[in-house]
Design an enzyme around this catalytic site. Structure first.
Site, short mmCIF file in Angstrom:
data_model
loop_
_atom_site.label_atom_id
_atom_site.label_comp_id
_atom_site.label_asym_id
_atom_site.label_seq_id
_atom_site.Cartn_x
_atom_site.Cartn_y
_atom_site.Cartn_z
CE1 TYR A 71 37.12 8.23 -29.61
CE2 TYR A 71 34.67 8.22 -29.58
CZ TYR A 71 36.09 8.96 -29.58
OH TYR A 71 35.98 10.36 -29.69
CD1 TRP A 73 40.81 8.30 -31.09
CD2 TRP A 73 41.15 7.97 -33.08
NE1 TRP A 73 39.72 9.04 -31.60
CE2 TRP A 73 40.05 8.83 -33.15
CE3 TRP A 73 41.41 7.59 -34.51
CZ2 TRP A 73 39.39 9.23 -34.10
CZ3 TRP A 73 40.73 8.00 -35.48
CH2 TRP A 73 39.65 8.86 -35.47
CE LYS A 86 35.91 7.50 -33.08
NZ LYS A 86 35.23 8.42 -33.46
CG ASP A 189 31.87 15.77 -28.63
OD1 ASP A 189 31.79 16.34 -27.61
OD2 ASP A 189 32.35 14.59 -28.33
#
Length: 342
Positions: A71, A73, A86, A189
């Site tokens: 992705y 931002w 996002k 993560d």
């Protein structure tokens, strides 16, 4: 369960594909919310494709905040308010992750150290998410001594007490997702690139795309291994079993990075033996700590804090997961360490 998707759904006239995407994505999102949100009403504001396109000047490169494999931002402006947008790559491989991101972000957004979800757009192939804006960018841009190309950092070094506060507040956010719900949420993560800083350096944990809840009555969940190299728990990597201690390990590495300004692995590393944690096991904290911290005034008080942090890092990253502390205990210990104010 009540699902509210509020806002204008302007489809741009002849853009029938957007209508199809909206209907398909709405159904998938509903399933995710039912599965993950325990039947609680969660209002999610809906944005149209056109609204987000205008907000980012047609996704102009000048609005890009960060790019990853999955992705991008963007910084955008909606209704006179700055937001973070996002946008997932239009690849069906990432579909499940994008919906998990919405559901988990909506579920956890009430915590002050979690990046707050504002809403989403379902008219794109994969949903586009809209979050609050955090003016000081990503922690990864501020904490490392050098960038990924080896050039010295552009930003002034962060003061040690700010780093310690960031660690304690992120620990509290992780403790929250582990304990506040009937099924503990494992983030999977935790790293500097998934932490935003607002204009007051208040940290905001983000990116719940890899998050997964542990089933009620269970102590772990087995799943395909996901995470970021250097922050992955070796036990999870070997077994595929995610537990709360999986996040504790990753947080230990985050705490180590905050203390040293170093990457989580040695460049060109090929084995676990090359990881940063193995260096700190062999060295004293003064040999590896970010020199900018040692240059600060503080003397013995800072040295005490650094030594206590080193010991906490090693506990969080113990090879035996059962010997690692809980994130509740980690938060308490960091609060205690902060009291050793120089």
């Amino acid at each position: 369960m009540v699902i509210k998707l509020v806002g204008n759904r302007r489809l741009g006239g002849s853009k029938g594909e957007r209508k199809k995407a909206f209907e398909k994505n709405g159904g998938v999102l509903l399933e995710k919310l039912v599965a993950y949100c325990d039947g609680r009403p969660i209002p999610i504001r809906g944005f149209s494709y056109e609204e987000l396109r205008r907000a980012t000047n047609n996704y102009d490169q000048g609005c890009v905040l960060q790019v990853s494999q999955w992705y991008t931002w963007y910084k955008g402006s909606l209704d006179g308010r700055i937001v973070s947008i996002k946008k997932y790559a239009e690849d069906s491989t990432f579909s499940d992750f994008s919906f998990t991101d919405i559901a988990m972000s909506a579920k956890t957004s009430s915590h002050k150290n979690v990046l707050r979800l504002v809403g989403c757009c379902l008219e794109t192939q994969l949903p586009t998410l809209v979050f609050e804006f955090a003016g000081n960018g990503f922690l990864s841009e501020r904490v490392y001594q050098c960038n990924i190309h080896g050039y010295p950092r552009e930003h002034p070094p962060m003061a040690w007490q700010i780093r310690l506060k960031i660690a304690r507040e992120i620990a509290h956010a992780i403790s929250y997702i582990h304990t506040a719900f009937s099924r503990p949420i494992i983030h999977r993560d935790i790293k500097p690139g998934n932490i935003f800083l607002d204009q007051h350096n208040v940290p905001k944990l983000a990116d719940f795309s890899l998050s997964i809840p542990i089933p009620e009555g269970e102590t772990h969940i087995e799943d395909k291994v996901h995470g970021s190299y250097g922050f992955l728990c070796p036990n999870y990597l070997a077994t595929g079993r995610a537990t709360e201690k999986t996040d504790v390990y990753s947080f230990g590495m985050l705490l180590l990075v905050l203390s040293t300004g170093q990457r989580s692995y040695v460049p060109q590393a090929t084995t676990h033996e090359d990881s940063l944690v193995n260096y700190i096991r062999k060295c004293t904290i003064s040999e590896i700590v970010d020199p900018a911290i040692l240059a600060e005034e503080g003397g013995a008080g800072v040295e005490q804090q650094l030594q206590a942090v080193r010991e906490l890092v090693l506990r969080c990253m113990d090879e035996n997961p059962e010997m690692r502390p809980t994130m509740v205990d980690v938060t308490k210990e960091l609060r205690r360490i902060e009291r050793f104010m120089p």
